[in-house]
Structure formats: C-alpha cells, structure tokens
Design a protein around this motif. Structure first.
Motif, PDB file in Angstrom:
ATOM      1  N   SER A   1      47.178  33.343  40.932  1.00 30.04           N
ATOM      2  CA  SER A   1      46.147  33.200  41.955  1.00 30.04           C
ATOM      3  C   SER A   1      46.178  34.386  42.922  1.00 30.04           C
ATOM      4  CB  SER A   1      46.342  31.886  42.720  1.00 30.04           C
ATOM      5  OG  SER A   1      45.267  31.688  43.608  1.00 30.04           O
ATOM      6  N   ASN A   2      47.378  34.781  43.338  1.00 31.33           N
ATOM      7  CA  ASN A   2      47.476  35.903  44.281  1.00 31.33           C
ATOM      8  C   ASN A   2      46.961  37.189  43.650  1.00 31.33           C
ATOM      9  OD1 ASN A   2      48.522  34.223  46.182  1.00 31.33           O
ATOM     10  ND2 ASN A   2      50.654  34.768  45.817  1.00 31.33           N
ATOM     11  N   TYR A   3      47.266  37.374  42.390  1.00 32.11           N
ATOM     12  CA  TYR A   3      46.819  38.580  41.689  1.00 32.11           C
ATOM     13  C   TYR A   3      45.288  38.624  41.625  1.00 32.11           C
ATOM     14  CZ  TYR A   3      47.116  42.419  38.369  1.00 32.11           C
ATOM     15  OH  TYR A   3      47.008  43.642  37.770  1.00 32.11           O
ATOM     16  N   LEU A   4      44.693  37.494  41.245  1.00 30.08           N
ATOM     17  CA  LEU A   4      43.222  37.466  41.108  1.00 30.08           C
ATOM     18  C   LEU A   4      42.538  37.555  42.474  1.00 30.08           C
ATOM     19  CD1 LEU A   4      42.818  34.873  38.206  1.00 30.08           C
ATOM     20  CD2 LEU A   4      42.511  37.361  38.090  1.00 30.08           C
ATOM     21  N   MET A   5      43.117  36.904  43.480  1.00 33.82           N
ATOM     22  CA  MET A   5      42.521  36.997  44.833  1.00 33.82           C
ATOM     23  C   MET A   5      42.569  38.445  45.340  1.00 33.82           C
ATOM     24  SD  MET A   5      42.319  33.717  46.856  1.00 33.82           S
ATOM     25  CE  MET A   5      42.242  32.057  46.189  1.00 33.82           C
ATOM     26  N   GLN A   6      43.706  39.122  45.092  1.00 38.79           N
ATOM     27  CA  GLN A   6      43.804  40.521  45.536  1.00 38.79           C
ATOM     28  C   GLN A   6      42.810  41.397  44.779  1.00 38.79           C
ATOM     29  OE1 GLN A   6      48.098  41.876  46.632  1.00 38.79           O
ATOM     30  NE2 GLN A   6      48.293  40.111  45.286  1.00 38.79           N
ATOM     31  N   TYR A   7      42.612  41.105  43.484  1.00 39.51           N
ATOM     32  CA  TYR A   7      41.607  41.855  42.725  1.00 39.51           C
ATOM     33  C   TYR A   7      40.227  41.655  43.364  1.00 39.51           C
ATOM     34  CZ  TYR A   7      38.205  43.206  39.325  1.00 39.51           C
ATOM     35  OH  TYR A   7      37.118  43.795  38.748  1.00 39.51           O
ATOM     36  N   LEU A   8      39.900  40.393  43.670  1.00 42.71           N
ATOM     37  CA  LEU A   8      38.587  40.112  44.265  1.00 42.71           C
ATOM     38  C   LEU A   8      38.446  40.815  45.616  1.00 42.71           C
ATOM     39  CD1 LEU A   8      38.158  36.323  43.372  1.00 42.71           C
ATOM     40  CD2 LEU A   8      36.898  38.257  42.389  1.00 42.71           C
ATOM     41  N   GLN A   9      39.535  40.854  46.381  1.00 45.70           N
ATOM     42  CA  GLN A   9      39.486  41.542  47.686  1.00 45.70           C
ATOM     43  C   GLN A   9      39.144  43.017  47.513  1.00 45.70           C
ATOM     44  OE1 GLN A   9      43.163  40.508  49.714  1.00 45.70           O
ATOM     45  NE2 GLN A   9      42.221  38.746  50.685  1.00 45.70           N
ATOM     46  N   THR A  10      39.684  43.650  46.461  1.00 46.66           N
ATOM     47  CA  THR A  10      39.371  45.073  46.233  1.00 46.66           C
ATOM     48  C   THR A  10      37.890  45.239  45.891  1.00 46.66           C
ATOM     49  OG1 THR A  10      39.802  45.120  43.846  1.00 46.66           O
ATOM     50  CG2 THR A  10      41.694  45.521  45.321  1.00 46.66           C
ATOM     51  N   ARG A  11      37.253  44.155  45.475  1.00 47.80           N
ATOM     52  CA  ARG A  11      35.827  44.205  45.124  1.00 47.80           C
ATOM     53  C   ARG A  11      34.945  43.631  46.233  1.00 47.80           C
ATOM     54  NH1 ARG A  11      35.011  46.549  40.013  1.00 47.80           N
ATOM     55  NH2 ARG A  11      37.060  47.471  39.663  1.00 47.80           N
ATOM     56  N   GLY A  12      35.500  43.485  47.423  1.00 47.17           N
ATOM     57  CA  GLY A  12      34.690  43.111  48.583  1.00 47.17           C
ATOM     58  C   GLY A  12      34.557  41.630  48.851  1.00 47.17           C
ATOM     59  N   ILE A  13      35.307  40.795  48.110  1.00 52.37           N
ATOM     60  CA  ILE A  13      35.261  39.346  48.361  1.00 52.37           C
ATOM     61  C   ILE A  13      36.312  38.994  49.410  1.00 52.37           C
ATOM     62  CG2 ILE A  13      35.593  37.048  47.308  1.00 52.37           C
ATOM     63  CD1 ILE A  13      33.183  38.452  46.116  1.00 52.37           C
ATOM     64  N   CYS A  14      35.929  38.224  50.422  1.00 48.64           N
ATOM     65  CA  CYS A  14      36.892  37.784  51.434  1.00 48.64           C
ATOM     66  C   CYS A  14      37.648  36.573  50.907  1.00 48.64           C
ATOM     67  CB  CYS A  14      36.180  37.387  52.728  1.00 48.64           C
ATOM     68  SG  CYS A  14      35.433  38.792  53.534  1.00 48.64           S
ATOM     69  N   THR A  15      38.977  36.684  50.852  1.00 48.35           N
ATOM     70  CA  THR A  15      39.800  35.545  50.434  1.00 48.35           C
ATOM     71  C   THR A  15      40.844  35.256  51.506  1.00 48.35           C
ATOM     72  OG1 THR A  15      41.764  36.498  49.371  1.00 48.35           O
ATOM     73  CG2 THR A  15      39.698  36.605  48.121  1.00 48.35           C
ATOM     74  N   HIS A  16      41.479  34.098  51.363  1.00 45.40           N
ATOM     75  CA  HIS A  16      42.490  33.708  52.364  1.00 45.40           C
ATOM     76  C   HIS A  16      43.840  34.383  52.117  1.00 45.40           C
ATOM     77  CE1 HIS A  16      44.307  30.006  50.040  1.00 45.40           C
ATOM     78  NE2 HIS A  16      44.167  31.058  49.268  1.00 45.40           N
ATOM     79  N   PHE A  17      43.996  35.100  51.004  1.00 50.15           N
ATOM     80  CA  PHE A  17      45.302  35.676  50.653  1.00 50.15           C
ATOM     81  C   PHE A  17      45.792  36.679  51.703  1.00 50.15           C
ATOM     82  CE2 PHE A  17      47.864  39.120  49.013  1.00 50.15           C
ATOM     83  CZ  PHE A  17      48.934  38.433  48.464  1.00 50.15           C
ATOM     84  N   LEU A  18      47.045  36.531  52.138  1.00 51.26           N
ATOM     85  CA  LEU A  18      47.652  37.508  53.048  1.00 51.26           C
ATOM     86  C   LEU A  18      48.892  38.150  52.443  1.00 51.26           C
ATOM     87  CD1 LEU A  18      47.274  35.623  56.471  1.00 51.26           C
ATOM     88  CD2 LEU A  18      45.968  37.615  55.695  1.00 51.26           C
ATOM     89  N   GLN A  19      49.849  37.332  51.975  1.00 50.93           N
ATOM     90  CA  GLN A  19      51.116  37.908  51.506  1.00 50.93           C
ATOM     91  C   GLN A  19      51.892  36.904  50.663  1.00 50.93           C
ATOM     92  OE1 GLN A  19      53.921  38.452  54.673  1.00 50.93           O
ATOM     93  NE2 GLN A  19      55.135  39.957  53.567  1.00 50.93           N
ATOM     94  N   GLU A  20      52.378  37.370  49.518  1.00 48.39           N
ATOM     95  CA  GLU A  20      53.254  36.516  48.701  1.00 48.39           C
ATOM     96  C   GLU A  20      54.632  36.532  49.333  1.00 48.39           C
ATOM     97  OE1 GLU A  20      52.382  36.478  44.452  1.00 48.39           O
ATOM     98  OE2 GLU A  20      54.510  36.780  44.118  1.00 48.39           O
TER      99      GLU A  20
END
Ligand code: TMP
Ligand code: ASP
Length: 237
Positions: free
Chosen positions: A56-75
């Motif tokens: 989940s963290n990997y995919l959320m970080q990928y989405l963040q690089t593509r401009g999607i705002c996610t709740h992910f901060l730090q593993e």
C-alpha cells in the motif's frame, strides 16, 4: 520528531489506528487478520499485515509522484505507517475494469468479462448493514457527501484507476477492480486514505490470469500470503 502510537482510536478487521503526539497524524498498524463476507470467515495469515503495509505504501507513493494526494507520510516499521489524519467519508468507492465479485454475481456476468469503460460504484460504509451498494442519490439523501464532493470522489477514483492500471500492466498485473476510501484533511482537501493492497484490490497475473489477491482467501484457493508476496515483487521491481 519521533512519534509513537499513543491511544488506540479504532480497531477494524485488518488494521488498527492510533493517535500520536502530533494531532494532525495517525499511525496505522496492519494486522495479520483476514476476514471475508463481512467478518463471517476469519483467519490469521502470518505476514499479511507487513505485505499489505509495504504494498500500500509503495502504491500510494507512486500515486503521489503522479499528483494524487494520499494520506501516506512515512513507513515506521514493517507493519506501521504514519499517515495524515483525515475525516473519512462513510463511502467506499469501487472501480471495476473486468467483471468479478459481487457485480458479476448480481448481474449474472462471466468473471473476467472486460468493460468498455470503467464501472464506478459507491457503497455505504456501514458494517451492520454489510456495506450496501448505493447510488449517488442515496449518498446525497444520507448526507454522506455533497454533490460536488461526489463528483470529486468519482474523478479522483477514475484518475487513480488510469494510473494504477497502466503501472500494473507494465508489471504484468491486471487490475480487475479495487476499493478506495477518501477523507478530508485539516484544510478541507479531499485525500485518498485507507489502503491499496491485495486485501482491497483484485489483481490477476497478466500471463496466467492466476488470482493474486484476497479472493484466494475468500475462495479457499490457498497460498494467500505467497500470492501477496508475488504482488510485492512484481509491483516493486
Ligand atoms: P466486490 O466485488 O466483493 O464488491 O469487491 C469489489 C472490490 O472491493 C474488490 O477489489 C475487493 C474490494 N473490497 C474491499 O476492499 N472490501 C470489502 O469489504 C469488499 C466486499 C470488497
Ligand atoms: N472485508 C470484508 C469482510 O471482512 C469483506 C471482504 O473483503 O470480502 O468481511
């Protein structure tokens, strides 16, 4: 500043959420518990929590690089992640690219039938009712979101589908369908929360069409965590 979980705010079927010393952050802890059919079927799958956390963290970080705002901060650890505190909508947003699961059953469709355009569904997040499928009028009547918010949720979910489908296709994975949950941050911005994992998505191997997700548990196909590990390897390589 080092943050440690303070107070258990909520325990769900697959995750725990803790408050932290920072009022704008939560810590999510992924559990090894697996449930299906609204908690009727239960098991403990050693290692599932750590795999879902990582995927989940990997995919959320990928989405963040593509401009999607996610709740992910730090593993923070194999099973714990620091996330942005959100006020969640009581809605699940499901996007489907191929017929499967409850939609295939409800409408008598052959599993794997492709759709010309993605199908988006809303479910009312309510365990007592079994998270029923609802339409946008129901969501408005129940005041689950404002009309403009429903449009934003729809647009975000479809954009995430486009991004994930393309990314996963390159990794040899078919994104059959998935479920998203969104919330609002302190500024009122709509942000992707919850998780994106084999617990909440249907992933098929593009070559063999083997199921590599929680359907292995739902349908007693075995090797559940082995399949999640395959997803981790494919997604992260
Ligand atoms: P469904 O076909 O059972 O309605 O599921 C659609 C998608 O939503 C599938 O990718 C699995 C995911 N899902 C969840 O994340 N949580 C749930 O409780 C259910 C029922 C489905
Ligand atoms: N998450 C739901 C449950 O616990 C259903 C599912 O994923 O199939 O029962």
């Amino acid at each position: 500043m080092l943050e440690t979980p303070c107070h258990l705010l909520y325990e769900g079927k697959a995750k725990k959420v803790y408050t932290t010393t920072n009022p704008e952050h939560y810590i999510v802890e992924y559990k090894d518990d697996a449930t299906a059919f609204n908690g009727v079927k239960k098991a403990t799958l050693q290692g599932k929590g750590a795999l879902n956390n990582r995927i989940s963290n990997y995919l959320m970080q990928y989405l963040q690089t593509r401009g999607i705002c996610t709740h992910f901060l730090q593993e923070l650890s194999p099973t714990q992640t620091r996330v942005k505190k959100l006020t969640m909508f009581a809605l699940e947003v499901i996007v489907r690219n191929l017929a499967a699961g409850s939609m295939a059953k409800r409408l008598g469709l052959q599993e794997g039938m492709p759709f010309k355009a993605p199908v988006l569904e809303f479910c009312y997040k309510n365990d007592a009712l079994g998270d029923p499928l609802i339409n946008e009028d129901h969501a408005l009547a129940l005041k689950l979101a404002a009309p403009s918010e429903l449009q934003t949720l729809r647009a975000h979910a479809l954009q995430i589908n486009t991004l994930l489908q393309a990314y996963l296709q390159e990794k040899g994975i078919i994104l059959v369908d998935f479920k998203l949950e969104f919330g609002k941050d302190a500024q009122g911005q709509i942000v992707l929360g919850d998780e994106i994992s084999p617990d909440t998505c249907r992933f098929w191997d593009a070559q063999t069409r083997q199921k590599l997700d929680k359907d292995r548990f739902r349908e007693d196909l075995g090797d559940v965590c082995q399949a999640y590990e395959v997803i981790w390897q494919k997604v992260s390589n």
